[in-house]
Design a protein around this motif. Structure first.
Motif, PDB file in Angstrom:
ATOM      1  N   ALA A 347       0.765  -1.164  -0.061  1.00 44.30           N
ATOM      2  CA  ALA A 347      -0.037  -0.101  -0.037  1.00 44.30           C
ATOM      3  C   ALA A 347       0.780   1.266   0.024  1.00 44.30           C
ATOM      4  CB  ALA A 347      -0.890   0.081   1.330  1.00 44.30           C
ATOM      5  N   GLU A 348       1.980   1.388   0.865  1.00 43.71           N
ATOM      6  CA  GLU A 348       2.664   2.493   0.845  1.00 43.71           C
ATOM      7  C   GLU A 348       3.563   2.789  -0.330  1.00 43.71           C
ATOM      8  OE1 GLU A 348       5.677   2.433   4.019  1.00 43.71           O
ATOM      9  OE2 GLU A 348       4.083   2.021   5.253  1.00 43.71           O
ATOM     10  N   GLU A 349       3.692   1.753  -0.956  1.00 53.02           N
ATOM     11  CA  GLU A 349       4.343   1.690  -2.431  1.00 53.02           C
ATOM     12  C   GLU A 349       3.400   2.471  -3.332  1.00 53.02           C
ATOM     13  OE1 GLU A 349       7.285   1.661  -3.605  1.00 53.02           O
ATOM     14  OE2 GLU A 349       7.231   0.994  -5.621  1.00 53.02           O
ATOM     15  N   GLY A 350       2.261   1.978  -3.367  1.00 51.47           N
ATOM     16  CA  GLY A 350       1.093   2.550  -4.164  1.00 51.47           C
ATOM     17  C   GLY A 350       0.772   4.099  -3.823  1.00 51.47           C
ATOM     18  N   ARG A 351       0.773   4.336  -2.604  1.00 52.76           N
ATOM     19  CA  ARG A 351       0.287   5.686  -2.178  1.00 52.76           C
ATOM     20  C   ARG A 351       1.466   6.455  -2.765  1.00 52.76           C
ATOM     21  NH1 ARG A 351      -2.408   3.432   2.495  1.00 52.76           N
ATOM     22  NH2 ARG A 351      -0.629   3.582   3.505  1.00 52.76           N
ATOM     23  N   ARG A 352       2.920   5.959  -2.748  1.00 57.55           N
ATOM     24  CA  ARG A 352       4.049   6.908  -3.002  1.00 57.55           C
ATOM     25  C   ARG A 352       3.707   6.843  -4.698  1.00 57.55           C
ATOM     26  NH1 ARG A 352       8.649   6.260  -5.305  1.00 57.55           N
ATOM     27  NH2 ARG A 352       8.254   3.964  -5.671  1.00 57.55           N
ATOM     28  N   LEU A 353       3.561   5.947  -5.375  1.00 56.04           N
ATOM     29  CA  LEU A 353       3.321   6.178  -6.670  1.00 56.04           C
ATOM     30  C   LEU A 353       2.642   7.310  -7.210  1.00 56.04           C
ATOM     31  CD1 LEU A 353       3.649   2.692  -7.932  1.00 56.04           C
ATOM     32  CD2 LEU A 353       5.224   4.343  -8.370  1.00 56.04           C
ATOM     33  N   LEU A 354       1.338   7.261  -6.354  1.00 56.48           N
ATOM     34  CA  LEU A 354       0.259   8.162  -6.786  1.00 56.48           C
ATOM     35  C   LEU A 354       0.652   9.511  -6.592  1.00 56.48           C
ATOM     36  CD1 LEU A 354      -2.982   6.350  -5.666  1.00 56.48           C
ATOM     37  CD2 LEU A 354      -2.254   6.797  -7.942  1.00 56.48           C
ATOM     38  N   GLY A 355       1.214   9.758  -5.231  1.00 57.94           N
ATOM     39  CA  GLY A 355       1.591  10.869  -4.920  1.00 57.94           C
ATOM     40  C   GLY A 355       2.878  11.612  -5.678  1.00 57.94           C
ATOM     41  N   GLU A 356       3.715  10.759  -6.001  1.00 57.74           N
ATOM     42  CA  GLU A 356       4.777  11.525  -7.102  1.00 57.74           C
ATOM     43  C   GLU A 356       4.255  11.749  -8.379  1.00 57.74           C
ATOM     44  OE1 GLU A 356       7.626   8.269  -7.284  1.00 57.74           O
ATOM     45  OE2 GLU A 356       8.703   8.791  -5.375  1.00 57.74           O
ATOM     46  N   SER A 357       3.229  11.083  -8.795  1.00 56.72           N
ATOM     47  CA  SER A 357       2.534  11.661 -10.035  1.00 56.72           C
ATOM     48  C   SER A 357       2.260  12.817 -10.342  1.00 56.72           C
ATOM     49  CB  SER A 357       1.585  10.394 -10.476  1.00 56.72           C
ATOM     50  OG  SER A 357       0.543  10.910  -9.863  1.00 56.72           O
ATOM     51  N   GLY A 358       1.649  13.449  -9.170  1.00 56.43           N
ATOM     52  CA  GLY A 358       1.407  14.783  -9.138  1.00 56.43           C
ATOM     53  C   GLY A 358      -0.114  14.975  -9.748  1.00 56.43           C
ATOM     54  N   ALA A 359      -0.836  13.751 -10.072  1.00 53.88           N
ATOM     55  CA  ALA A 359      -2.170  13.771 -10.698  1.00 53.88           C
ATOM     56  C   ALA A 359      -3.145  14.735  -9.787  1.00 53.88           C
ATOM     57  CB  ALA A 359      -2.774  12.552 -11.105  1.00 53.88           C
ATOM     58  N   ALA A 360      -3.569  15.812 -10.516  1.00 51.45           N
ATOM     59  CA  ALA A 360      -4.413  16.757  -9.511  1.00 51.45           C
ATOM     60  C   ALA A 360      -5.686  16.059  -9.202  1.00 51.45           C
ATOM     61  CB  ALA A 360      -4.805  18.084 -10.140  1.00 51.45           C
ATOM     62  N   ASN A 361      -6.170  15.026  -9.904  1.00 54.62           N
ATOM     63  CA  ASN A 361      -7.610  14.575  -9.622  1.00 54.62           C
ATOM     64  C   ASN A 361      -7.623  13.312  -8.903  1.00 54.62           C
ATOM     65  OD1 ASN A 361      -6.390  13.562 -12.032  1.00 54.62           O
ATOM     66  ND2 ASN A 361      -8.262  12.794 -13.043  1.00 54.62           N
ATOM     67  N   VAL A 362      -6.580  12.836  -8.389  1.00 58.09           N
ATOM     68  CA  VAL A 362      -6.342  11.711  -7.520  1.00 58.09           C
ATOM     69  C   VAL A 362      -6.488  12.298  -6.139  1.00 58.09           C
ATOM     70  CG1 VAL A 362      -4.867   9.671  -7.028  1.00 58.09           C
ATOM     71  CG2 VAL A 362      -5.187  10.260  -9.443  1.00 58.09           C
ATOM     72  N   HIS A 363      -7.243  11.757  -5.444  1.00 54.20           N
ATOM     73  CA  HIS A 363      -7.310  11.972  -3.949  1.00 54.20           C
ATOM     74  C   HIS A 363      -7.275  10.668  -3.008  1.00 54.20           C
ATOM     75  CE1 HIS A 363      -9.346  15.877  -5.328  1.00 54.20           C
ATOM     76  NE2 HIS A 363      -9.831  14.966  -6.280  1.00 54.20           N
ATOM     77  N   PRO A 364      -6.018  10.733  -2.332  1.00 53.66           N
ATOM     78  CA  PRO A 364      -6.018   9.355  -1.708  1.00 53.66           C
ATOM     79  C   PRO A 364      -6.610   9.649  -0.179  1.00 53.66           C
ATOM     80  CG  PRO A 364      -3.853  10.573  -1.772  1.00 53.66           C
ATOM     81  CD  PRO A 364      -4.922  11.518  -2.617  1.00 53.66           C
ATOM     82  N   GLU A 365      -7.392   8.480   0.289  1.00 56.45           N
ATOM     83  CA  GLU A 365      -7.973   8.749   1.596  1.00 56.45           C
ATOM     84  C   GLU A 365      -7.382   7.554   2.282  1.00 56.45           C
ATOM     85  OE1 GLU A 365      -9.753  10.805   3.257  1.00 56.45           O
ATOM     86  OE2 GLU A 365     -10.090  12.194   1.638  1.00 56.45           O
ATOM     87  N   ALA A 366      -7.258   7.766   3.840  1.00 57.45           N
ATOM     88  CA  ALA A 366      -6.969   6.380   4.525  1.00 57.45           C
ATOM     89  C   ALA A 366      -7.756   5.222   4.850  1.00 57.45           C
ATOM     90  CB  ALA A 366      -6.092   7.081   5.653  1.00 57.45           C
ATOM     91  N   THR A 367      -8.939   5.683   5.014  1.00 59.92           N
ATOM     92  CA  THR A 367      -9.991   4.910   5.327  1.00 59.92           C
ATOM     93  C   THR A 367     -11.267   4.468   4.510  1.00 59.92           C
ATOM     94  OG1 THR A 367     -11.615   6.239   6.485  1.00 59.92           O
ATOM     95  CG2 THR A 367      -9.633   5.585   7.936  1.00 59.92           C
ATOM     96  N   MET A 368     -11.886   3.518   4.367  1.00 61.50           N
ATOM     97  CA  MET A 368     -13.012   3.332   3.753  1.00 61.50           C
ATOM     98  C   MET A 368     -14.041   4.383   3.823  1.00 61.50           C
ATOM     99  SD  MET A 368     -14.647  -0.266   3.022  1.00 61.50           S
ATOM    100  CE  MET A 368     -16.169  -0.729   2.529  1.00 61.50           C
TER     101      MET A 368
END
Ligand code: GDP
Ligand code: MN
Length: 381
Positions: A347-368
């Motif tokens: 999961a961490e690796e996944g979140r890191r990839l999303l974060g690094e991409s800088g895609a403005a429309n991707v919103h990570p959230e921690a819980t369901m």
């Protein structure tokens, strides 16, 4: 399997439920001939496997065969909630004094068929259930005991139907609806509206019937009614791509991995006040291409305003899912907001990839729950 109105009415007719006489037409000329044959005022009705045809302009009264031809010409080819009209049902028009609602469905939690009736028919039944729940009478039938006259009396009196002739007719229809339901192994038999004419005659003006797919092998006559062209176009696309997808009618695209988690995600989105647009299950071990395919199907639905990815990595690796999301963003130029909750394997690796991409429309959230809230907010905004 859902039946078209005309097929449902044909089935009702076999079991003795009164319906209007009608003809099926696939062209305006055929509709004209049908109207001429029936005589008098007719109603031209779009045959699509979705409700709300009346509101969408798919139902029109015609006083002459010429009118019927003109109306059929307008209705054929019309798009009703993503369904193209290729057939119309032309039937003798009814005069309507009152519109009731009667249905029999399978209540899975009670493991019994459930009758529902109200004299406030014609409109969306969900609306009646929400605004005047007392007007909707519910009654289970023990399948081992079967449907008895007392069931029908309870429903009729409960609904407040007072006229004795009407009581008798509705009670008879209740019994016949039960026969239709059990005889064809249906999951749903719904009559909305069940009308009363000014002459006091009770008749089914609409028919919505769903047959249990698992029982179809016992009903070859019903199985052959299946219309492969009419499957939801998005569901057909999904089948082609090997994506597990069921279209719903909301605006939050839901994507999870595993049927259980995806089902819960649909529930949670509903719980926080949202309306899921679909159920889409990536399955176990989903790879990046699987994510791209799923997103392609989900974003094809014009009602979708936001997407909620809810992934619990077990066999599925969250970094792989993140790569799929980024790949899809790049390939498809998706602008819709995408809320992503990743948990579990990588999961961490996944979140890191999303974060690094800088895609403005991707919103990570921690819980369901937070993810669902965010996705619903974004769909509304
Ligand atoms: P739905 O909108 O897809 O549920 O289609 P229905 O078959 O339930 O028809 C919607 C509405 O159209 C009904 O509630 C009626 O008010 C109207 N309607 C349908 N058939 C007739 C008819 O024969 N005569 C009249 N006057 N109205 C009709
Ligand atoms: Mn209806």
């Amino acid at each position: 399997m859902d039946l078209y109105e005309y097929q449902g009415k044909e089935l009702f007719g076999r079991y003795g439920i009164p319906v209007s006489e009608g003809r099926l037409a696939t062209s305006a000329q055929e509709a004209r001939a049908a109207a001429a044959e029936l005589g008098g005022t007719v109603v031209v009705k779009a045959q699509v496997l979705t409700g709300g045809r009346g509101k969408a302009g798919g139902i029109k009264l015609a006083e002459t065969p010429e009118d019927a031809e003109a109306h059929a010409g307008e209705i054929l080819g019309m798009d009703i909630r993503g369904h193209t009209v290729t057939k119309v049902w032309v039937e003798t028009a009814s005069d309507i004094e009152r519109e009731y609602y009667l249905s029999l469905t399978f209540d899975r939690s009670a493991k019994q068929p459930l009758f529902m009736i109200t004299t406030q028919g014609g409109v969306d039944i969900e609306e009646v259930a929400a605004t005047s729940p007392d007007a909707l009478v519910r009654l289970h039938v023990d399948p081992l005991e079967g449907c008895h006259p007392w069931h029908a009396r309870r429903l009729v009196y409960g609904a407040g139907i007072e006229d004795p002739s009407e009581q008798k007719q509705v009670a008879a229809i209740v019994a016949k609806l039960y026969d239709t339901f059990t005889g064809s192994e249906a999951m749903l038999c719904e009559i909305n509206p069940l009308i009363v004419t000014p002459d006091g005659e009770v008749r089914a003006l609409d028919a919505k019937v769903t047959i249990d797919d698992n029982a179809l092998f016992r009903h070859p006559d019903l199985a052959e009614l299946r219309d492969v062209d009419a499957a939801d176009p998005l569901e057909a696309l999904a089948r082609e791509k090997g994506v597990t997808y069921v279209r719903l009618d909301g605006d939050v695209g839901v994507l999870g991995n595993g049927a259980g988690l995806t089902m819960s995600t649909v529930d949670v989105v509903t719980f926080v006040g949202g309306r899921p647009a679909d159920f889409c299950d990536l399955g176990g071990g989903g790879d990046a291409q699987g994510v791209v395919d799923a997103l392609e199907v989900i974003t094809r639905d014009p009602q979708v305003r936001s997407i909620y990815f809810n992934i619990f990595g077990g066999i599925t690796r969250c970094d792989e899912v993140a790569r799929g999301i980024l790949q899809a963003l790049e390939q498809m130029g998706i602008e819709l907001p995408i809320v992503v909750r990743l948990d579990g394997t990588n999961a961490e690796e996944g979140r890191r990839l999303l974060g690094e991409s800088g895609a403005a429309n991707v919103h990570p959230e921690a819980t369901m729950l937070d993810g669902a809230r965010r996705a619903v907010e974004l769909a509304a905004g």
